[in-house]
Scaffold this motif. Structure first.
Motif, PDB file in Angstrom:
ATOM      1  N   ALA A 185       0.836  -1.207   0.000  1.00 35.41           N
ATOM      2  CA  ALA A 185       0.000   0.000   0.000  1.00 35.41           C
ATOM      3  C   ALA A 185       0.868   1.254   0.000  1.00 35.41           C
ATOM      4  CB  ALA A 185      -0.936   0.005   1.201  1.00 35.41           C
ATOM      5  N   ILE A 186       1.973   1.224   0.769  1.00 37.35           N
ATOM      6  CA  ILE A 186       2.900   2.367   0.790  1.00 37.35           C
ATOM      7  C   ILE A 186       3.542   2.536  -0.589  1.00 37.35           C
ATOM      8  CG2 ILE A 186       5.084   3.197   1.737  1.00 37.35           C
ATOM      9  CD1 ILE A 186       4.199   2.027   4.438  1.00 37.35           C
ATOM     10  N   LYS A 187       3.957   1.425  -1.218  1.00 34.59           N
ATOM     11  CA  LYS A 187       4.539   1.475  -2.564  1.00 34.59           C
ATOM     12  C   LYS A 187       3.533   2.079  -3.556  1.00 34.59           C
ATOM     13  CE  LYS A 187       7.740  -2.424  -3.135  1.00 34.59           C
ATOM     14  NZ  LYS A 187       7.856  -3.727  -3.799  1.00 34.59           N
ATOM     15  N   GLN A 188       2.298   1.604  -3.472  1.00 37.03           N
ATOM     16  CA  GLN A 188       1.258   2.096  -4.378  1.00 37.03           C
ATOM     17  C   GLN A 188       0.992   3.586  -4.135  1.00 37.03           C
ATOM     18  OE1 GLN A 188      -2.136  -0.483  -3.881  1.00 37.03           O
ATOM     19  NE2 GLN A 188      -1.376  -1.991  -5.381  1.00 37.03           N
ATOM     20  N   ALA A 189       0.993   4.004  -2.873  1.00 34.36           N
ATOM     21  CA  ALA A 189       0.765   5.402  -2.536  1.00 34.36           C
ATOM     22  C   ALA A 189       1.887   6.265  -3.105  1.00 34.36           C
ATOM     23  CB  ALA A 189       0.652   5.589  -1.030  1.00 34.36           C
ATOM     24  N   LYS A 190       3.153   5.770  -2.980  1.00 35.63           N
ATOM     25  CA  LYS A 190       4.285   6.511  -3.543  1.00 35.63           C
ATOM     26  C   LYS A 190       4.162   6.580  -5.060  1.00 35.63           C
ATOM     27  CE  LYS A 190       7.730   5.616   0.027  1.00 35.63           C
ATOM     28  NZ  LYS A 190       9.000   4.976   0.331  1.00 35.63           N
ATOM     29  N   ARG A 191       3.795   5.461  -5.679  1.00 36.64           N
ATOM     30  CA  ARG A 191       3.656   5.418  -7.137  1.00 36.64           C
ATOM     31  C   ARG A 191       2.536   6.360  -7.586  1.00 36.64           C
ATOM     32  NH1 ARG A 191       5.604   5.748 -11.763  1.00 36.64           N
ATOM     33  NH2 ARG A 191       4.581   4.600 -13.421  1.00 36.64           N
ATOM     34  N   LEU A 192       1.411   6.369  -6.856  1.00 34.84           N
ATOM     35  CA  LEU A 192       0.303   7.262  -7.181  1.00 34.84           C
ATOM     36  C   LEU A 192       0.732   8.736  -7.070  1.00 34.84           C
ATOM     37  CD1 LEU A 192      -2.822   5.580  -5.538  1.00 34.84           C
ATOM     38  CD2 LEU A 192      -2.466   6.012  -7.964  1.00 34.84           C
ATOM     39  N   GLU A 193       1.473   9.039  -6.023  1.00 35.57           N
ATOM     40  CA  GLU A 193       1.970  10.412  -5.844  1.00 35.57           C
ATOM     41  C   GLU A 193       2.913  10.791  -6.987  1.00 35.57           C
ATOM     42  OE1 GLU A 193       2.132  14.108  -4.567  1.00 35.57           O
ATOM     43  OE2 GLU A 193       0.803  12.582  -3.712  1.00 35.57           O
ATOM     44  N   GLU A 194       3.755   9.862  -7.381  1.00 37.54           N
ATOM     45  CA  GLU A 194       4.679  10.082  -8.494  1.00 37.54           C
ATOM     46  C   GLU A 194       3.897  10.326  -9.793  1.00 37.54           C
ATOM     47  OE1 GLU A 194       7.805   7.259 -10.768  1.00 37.54           O
ATOM     48  OE2 GLU A 194       8.002   7.253  -8.567  1.00 37.54           O
ATOM     49  N   LEU A 195       2.859   9.504 -10.026  1.00 34.70           N
ATOM     50  CA  LEU A 195       2.027   9.672 -11.221  1.00 34.70           C
ATOM     51  C   LEU A 195       1.290  11.012 -11.199  1.00 34.70           C
ATOM     52  CD1 LEU A 195       0.528   6.088 -11.648  1.00 34.70           C
ATOM     53  CD2 LEU A 195       2.177   7.222 -13.150  1.00 34.70           C
ATOM     54  N   ARG A 196       0.804  11.442 -10.028  1.00 32.84           N
ATOM     55  CA  ARG A 196       0.142  12.744  -9.905  1.00 32.84           C
ATOM     56  C   ARG A 196       1.082  13.879 -10.296  1.00 32.84           C
ATOM     57  NH1 ARG A 196      -2.072  11.413  -4.476  1.00 32.84           N
ATOM     58  NH2 ARG A 196      -3.849  10.140  -4.999  1.00 32.84           N
ATOM     59  N   ARG A 197       2.344  13.784  -9.813  1.00 30.99           N
ATOM     60  CA  ARG A 197       3.333  14.816 -10.157  1.00 30.99           C
ATOM     61  C   ARG A 197       3.610  14.827 -11.661  1.00 30.99           C
ATOM     62  NH1 ARG A 197       7.964  13.414  -6.260  1.00 30.99           N
ATOM     63  NH2 ARG A 197       6.579  11.705  -5.928  1.00 30.99           N
ATOM     64  N   GLU A 198       3.740  13.623 -12.254  1.00 30.99           N
ATOM     65  CA  GLU A 198       3.989  13.535 -13.691  1.00 30.99           C
ATOM     66  C   GLU A 198       2.818  14.113 -14.477  1.00 30.99           C
ATOM     67  OE1 GLU A 198       4.879   9.469 -14.712  1.00 30.99           O
ATOM     68  OE2 GLU A 198       6.725   9.450 -13.511  1.00 30.99           O
ATOM     69  N   LEU A 199       1.589  13.777 -14.042  1.00 33.92           N
ATOM     70  CA  LEU A 199       0.406  14.322 -14.709  1.00 33.92           C
ATOM     71  C   LEU A 199       0.362  15.841 -14.602  1.00 33.92           C
ATOM     72  CD1 LEU A 199      -2.488  11.838 -13.849  1.00 33.92           C
ATOM     73  CD2 LEU A 199      -1.623  12.419 -16.106  1.00 33.92           C
ATOM     74  N   LYS A 200       0.676  16.340 -13.411  1.00 35.56           N
ATOM     75  CA  LYS A 200       0.688  17.781 -13.207  1.00 35.56           C
ATOM     76  C   LYS A 200       1.746  18.435 -14.098  1.00 35.56           C
ATOM     77  CE  LYS A 200       0.271  21.246  -9.706  1.00 35.56           C
ATOM     78  NZ  LYS A 200      -0.214  21.488  -8.388  1.00 35.56           N
ATOM     79  N   ALA A 201       2.911  17.802 -14.204  1.00 29.60           N
ATOM     80  CA  ALA A 201       3.982  18.313 -15.055  1.00 29.60           C
ATOM     81  C   ALA A 201       3.538  18.327 -16.520  1.00 29.60           C
ATOM     82  CB  ALA A 201       5.243  17.476 -14.880  1.00 29.60           C
ATOM     83  N   LEU A 202       2.745  17.328 -16.913  1.00 28.08           N
ATOM     84  CA  LEU A 202       2.220  17.292 -18.280  1.00 28.08           C
ATOM     85  C   LEU A 202       1.093  18.315 -18.473  1.00 28.08           C
ATOM     86  CD1 LEU A 202       1.978  13.454 -18.993  1.00 28.08           C
ATOM     87  CD2 LEU A 202       3.591  15.067 -20.013  1.00 28.08           C
ATOM     88  N   GLU A 203       0.295  18.506 -17.418  1.00 28.77           N
ATOM     89  CA  GLU A 203      -0.857  19.386 -17.485  1.00 28.77           C
ATOM     90  C   GLU A 203      -0.478  20.844 -17.670  1.00 28.77           C
ATOM     91  OE1 GLU A 203      -3.678  19.388 -14.217  1.00 28.77           O
ATOM     92  OE2 GLU A 203      -4.326  17.397 -14.826  1.00 28.77           O
TER      93      GLU A 203
END
Length: 140
Positions: A18-36
């Motif tokens: 769950a911690i790994k998934q949370a970190k991965r989700l946070e990483e994906l959010r940052r990448e999406l924001k960077a793309l946005e």
């Protein structure tokens, strides 16, 4: 005991996952924001340009519509001018023909007065009546 430890390990394993998934989700959010961010900027720029083109298009549509209206009015005026011109041309032809008839009649009268009518008759021209012309045109 044993089952409790297995359950504890399973819980810890799921917690780590769950911690790994949370970190991965946070990483994906940052990448999406960077793309946005660049996308938002690009969308804004394109929309701004599009709005300018829409205004430009509306200006030209209005201009074309006015030109069409002006063309239609000019064509109508041209038709009327041509009709007046044709009427005047016909009138001029009639006036000139009338003048020629009167001139011919007067010349015949002069020839009669001078006694040359016999010469004109001998050359094949018919004798003109001695009726005086109707005085409606004395020009030229």
């Amino acid at each position: 005991g044993f089952k409790q430890r297995q359950l504890q390990e399973k819980l810890e394993s799921r917690h780590r996952e769950a911690i790994k998934q949370a970190k991965r989700l946070e990483e994906l959010r940052r990448e999406l924001k960077a793309l946005e961010e660049p996308l938002k900027k690009e969308v804004f720029e394109v929309r701004t340009k599009l709005e300018l083109e829409i205004r430009e298009e509306a200006k030209f549509v209005a201009q074309v519509n006015q030109l069409r209206k002006d063309l239609h009015a000019a064509e109508h005026e041209l038709k009327e001018v041509r009709e007046r011109k044709n009427t005047l041309t016909d009138s001029l032809v009639n006036v000139m023909a009338d003048y020629e008839k009167r001139k011919e009649h007067r010349l015949a009268e002069i020839a009669d007065l001078l006694g040359e009518n016999n010469i004109a008759s001998a050359s094949g021209k018919a004798s003109v009546s001695k009726e005086p012309p109707k005085p409606s045109f004395d020009g030229f």
